[in-house]
Design a protein around this motif. Structure first.
Motif, PDB file in Angstrom:
ATOM      1  N   GLU A 177      -3.282  -4.949  -8.928  1.00 31.91           N
ATOM      2  CA  GLU A 177      -2.356  -4.577  -7.851  1.00 31.91           C
ATOM      3  C   GLU A 177      -1.098  -5.429  -7.881  1.00 31.91           C
ATOM      4  O   GLU A 177       0.002  -4.942  -7.589  1.00 31.91           O
ATOM      5  N   TRP A 180       1.138  -3.954 -10.362  1.00 31.59           N
ATOM      6  CA  TRP A 180       1.720  -2.716  -9.844  1.00 31.59           C
ATOM      7  C   TRP A 180       2.865  -3.003  -8.876  1.00 31.59           C
ATOM      8  O   TRP A 180       3.897  -2.327  -8.895  1.00 31.59           O
ATOM      9  N   HIS A 183       6.004  -3.623 -10.580  1.00 33.20           N
ATOM     10  CA  HIS A 183       6.615  -2.365 -11.023  1.00 33.20           C
ATOM     11  C   HIS A 183       7.326  -1.664  -9.866  1.00 33.20           C
ATOM     12  O   HIS A 183       8.481  -1.224 -10.000  1.00 33.20           O
ATOM     13  N   LEU A 190       6.145  -1.358 -15.502  1.00 35.31           N
ATOM     14  CA  LEU A 190       4.893  -1.333 -16.259  1.00 35.31           C
ATOM     15  C   LEU A 190       5.160  -1.112 -17.737  1.00 35.31           C
ATOM     16  O   LEU A 190       4.522  -1.734 -18.595  1.00 35.31           O
ATOM     17  N   MET A 231      -1.577   3.456  -6.843  1.00 36.57           N
ATOM     18  CA  MET A 231      -1.607   2.711  -8.099  1.00 36.57           C
ATOM     19  C   MET A 231      -2.076   3.589  -9.246  1.00 36.57           C
ATOM     20  O   MET A 231      -1.430   3.677 -10.305  1.00 36.57           O
ATOM     21  N   ASP A 234       0.436   6.242 -10.272  1.00 34.73           N
ATOM     22  CA  ASP A 234       1.577   5.713 -11.039  1.00 34.73           C
ATOM     23  C   ASP A 234       1.184   5.388 -12.477  1.00 34.73           C
ATOM     24  O   ASP A 234       1.949   5.656 -13.420  1.00 34.73           O
ATOM     25  N   PHE A 235       0.010   4.813 -12.659  1.00 41.20           N
ATOM     26  CA  PHE A 235      -0.442   4.509 -14.016  1.00 41.20           C
ATOM     27  C   PHE A 235      -0.633   5.792 -14.828  1.00 41.20           C
ATOM     28  O   PHE A 235      -0.207   5.877 -15.987  1.00 41.20           O
TER      29      PHE A 235
END
Length: 641
Positions: A177, A180, A183, A190, A231, A234-235
């Motif tokens: 986290e 993240w 980012h 990232l 999270m 977004d990844f």
């Protein structure tokens, strides 16, 4: 005394050589080093790199300023209570002064200090180490730290490249986290962080481990669900966009670093999910929670908002291929025997959920075309292929027609070139779709009659195609469920009289197989249920099901079902011994005649003893005789069943 030993040693060298002094040796080494171009610059870089790796900034600040400098250590400044009266500009000024005294760039000093502070925040909870989410207090501290980092960035006092290097040095102490938030707050993206590390395998392993933990903790904790979902989304967006860009070719020898890394992470997560589903999952297990969260994030909302619309399609097509080809260990004979266990209702709901996620992006035409392409070019996992077909016809009604057309093309190709692979695929696909019921797809009995029970059938072109069909059906006999054998016997393919021996040989083989299985041919119900768990129901049980179905059809049409009339003529043993007793089961008669009573009365009026019954039975018998003649030949009597 030492002087005498030195003189003795010098005398031992002889007149031909002289020991050089220490000053002469150093002078010679300096001369050799000056010859190399850029030597001084390389040495300086090496020294700086060595210092950065082993430098303890807190100790170094204390050496320069003394104990009073402790008040400016960032691990205290990021504490909301301790730094309430300190502005980012004051902290930046202090860092600039310290960098000047230390003789290092302020950007390097700031990056190293911020990275060290992030590690302290991640380790401050005292909770178990196997976690990836921050608690509320850690988020508050990290927010204060990132405000300082944003100020340093805005004033060119922060080096992203140095910061990335420092983070990778302490990756095992980082919480996902925190990465993240870096980012989201535009401290370091990232992509930039991941690209800054050359060891792709180690990065993939780290991401895979933490993403699995994130998926587990997202389902286990309701307090952090929204943050965890954001999270994960977004990844996934980053990996899909970078791993399946139009210009990235995963088959090239040296793919782009980020494309290779992204595709590898997505691949490992998918394999983890498929392996977990194969071994069986308990709803309360961590693996179940992880797979559920990962499947849930692969939705249209996650990938639909991307700038590139092609990347999600390429990713979903690639994922579907991986699912269909994962561990292709089952043979065709296994699929023939086991496919009833792979219907939509019996498939694990997480696997059907994964299929539905993939269907959100790809159109039905693309899905059917992709299925066809994969089956033609890969060894496949038949369990996944057939469960995908079931999910397709259940969830996408418009795909039902496409599947029918696909099966027709497969049959045409099979009989055109005696292609066994196309024949196998056609039969497995149509049987799988038929398992989902007549409201979704025609029953196997209806399809078999429509495909092979008339002169327009694919098999009626020549003796070669007839031999091909019956050879295929005969090869299936040892693995067939009794229901399918009964369908082939009661609704045989149309065969010209001169080739009737092909049919009689097959029927004899099928009857022998049914006898071995202790299944009576005559006990086949009027409305077969090929998706039932048991191969053949008991005659009385099947008769009661047939009665209920016949009453339902009678209620909708007002006419005696055709299946009942045909059974009264051609399947008298079953009709008289099982169907009629089930229909006439004693009961308390209702005051107003119901559908069952109306059906009984209609059958009574159609009895051969009545004039109307004789006419109706005559028409029915004539229709049945014509059907049987078409099924055998115009001049031969029907094959007895």
């Amino acid at each position: 005394m030492s002087d005498s030993r030195a003189q003795d040693a010098a005398s031992d060298l002889g007149s031909g050589s002289r020991r050089r002094t220490w000053t002469e040796l150093l002078a010679g080494r300096v001369k050799r080093q000056l010859h190399g171009p850029g030597r001084e610059h390389k040495l300086q870089e090496s020294a700086v790199r060595l210092l950065r790796r082993h430098l303890n900034l807190n100790d170094l600040l204390l050496e320069v300023e003394g104990p009073a400098c402790k008040t400016l250590c960032l691990h205290q400044l990021v504490d909301p209570e301790a730094s309430a009266d300190l502005s980012s500009s004051l902290i930046g000024s202090a860092l600039r002064d310290q960098a000047s005294r230390l003789g290092v760039p302020v950007a390097v000093l700031s990056s190293r200090t911020v990275a060290s502070s992030i590690v302290q925040i991640c380790a401050s909870s005292g909770e178990p180490s196997h976690r990836v989410l921050l608690n509320a207090e850690q988020r508050k501290k990290l927010s204060s730290l990132l405000e300082v980092a944003q100020y340093l960035l805005a004033h060119s006092m922060f080096s992203r490249s140095s910061f990335c290097e420092e983070l990778w040095e302490v990756q095992d102490s980082l919480l996902l986290e925190a990465v993240w938030h870096l980012h989201v707050q535009n401290i370091v993206s990232l992509q930039e962080l991941l690209e800054s590390r050359a060891d792709t395998q180690a990065t993939v392993a780290w991401l895979f481990r933490d993403l699995c933990l994130l998926c587990e903790q997202m389902e286990a904790s309701t307090l952090h669900t929204e943050i965890a979902r954001a999270m994960l989304s977004d990844f996934v967006q980053l990996f899909v966009l970078r791993g399946f860009e139009k210009n990235s070719d995963l088959r090239s020898v040296e793919p782009a670093h980020m494309a290779q890394l992204s595709a590898a992470v997505l691949q490992r997560m998918l394999i983890f999910a498929l392996e977990a589903l194969t071994t069986g999952l308990q709803d309360s297990s961590p693996a179940y929670r992880a797979v559920k969260s990962w499947v849930g994030v692969l939705c249209g909302r996650t990938c639909g908002g991307m700038i590139s619309a092609d990347a999600p399609k390429r990713f979903y097509s690639h994922t579907l291929t991986q699912v269909l080809t994962h561990k292709p260990v089952l043979r065709v004979s296994d699929a023939v025997q086991m496919q009833r266990e792979w219907s939509f209702a019996k498939t694990h709901r997480l696997l059907t959920s994964l299929y539905r996620r993939l269907f959100e992006i790809l159109r039905p035409e693309e899905l059917v075309g992709h299925l066809q392409e994969v089956l033609e070019t890969h060894e496949v996992n038949w369990r996944h292929v057939l469960s995908c077909v079931s999910t397709l016809v259940i969830c996408l009604p418009e795909a039902q027609r496409l599947v029918k057309d696909w099966v027709a093309r497969l049959l045409a190709r099979a009989f055109e070139s005696c292609d066994l692979d196309s024949m196998v695929t056609a039969f497995l696909v149509v049987r799988q779709a038929a398992l989902e019921g007549p409201s979704v797809f025609p029953s196997y009995s209806d399809w078999f009659q429509a495909s092979f029970g008339n002169t327009r059938g694919f098999h009626s072109g020549s003796k070669k195609t007839l031999v091909f069909l019956f050879k295929f059906l005969s090869d299936l006999v040892p693995f067939e469920a009794p229901r399918y054998l009964q369908v082939h016997i009661f609704h045989p393919p149309l065969v010209p009289s001169k080739y009737r021996s092909l049919l009689t040989d097959y029927v004899a083989l099928a009857r022998t197989r049914l006898a071995d299985l202790k299944v009576s041919v005559e006990n086949m119900g009027l409305y077969e249920d090929l998706s039932s768990a048991r191969d053949i129901a008991e005659p009385h049980s099947q008769a009661h099901q047939d009665v209920e179905k016949a009453i339902t059809v009678f209620e909708h049409t007002g006419k005696i079902p055709v299946a009942v009339m045909e059974a009264s003529i051609f399947r008298r043993p079953y009709y008289v011994s099982h169907f009629l007793p089930a229909l006439l089961t004693p009961r308390v008669l209702p005051r107003t005649p119901d559908s069952r009573a109306a059906l009984i009365e209609s059958l009574k009026r159609c009895s051969p003893r009545s004039e109307g019954g004789r006419r109706l039975c005559g028409r029915t018998a004539g229709t049945a005789r014509s059907c049987a003649q078409r099924a055998q030949s115009r001049h031969d009597r029907p094959l007895p069943v």
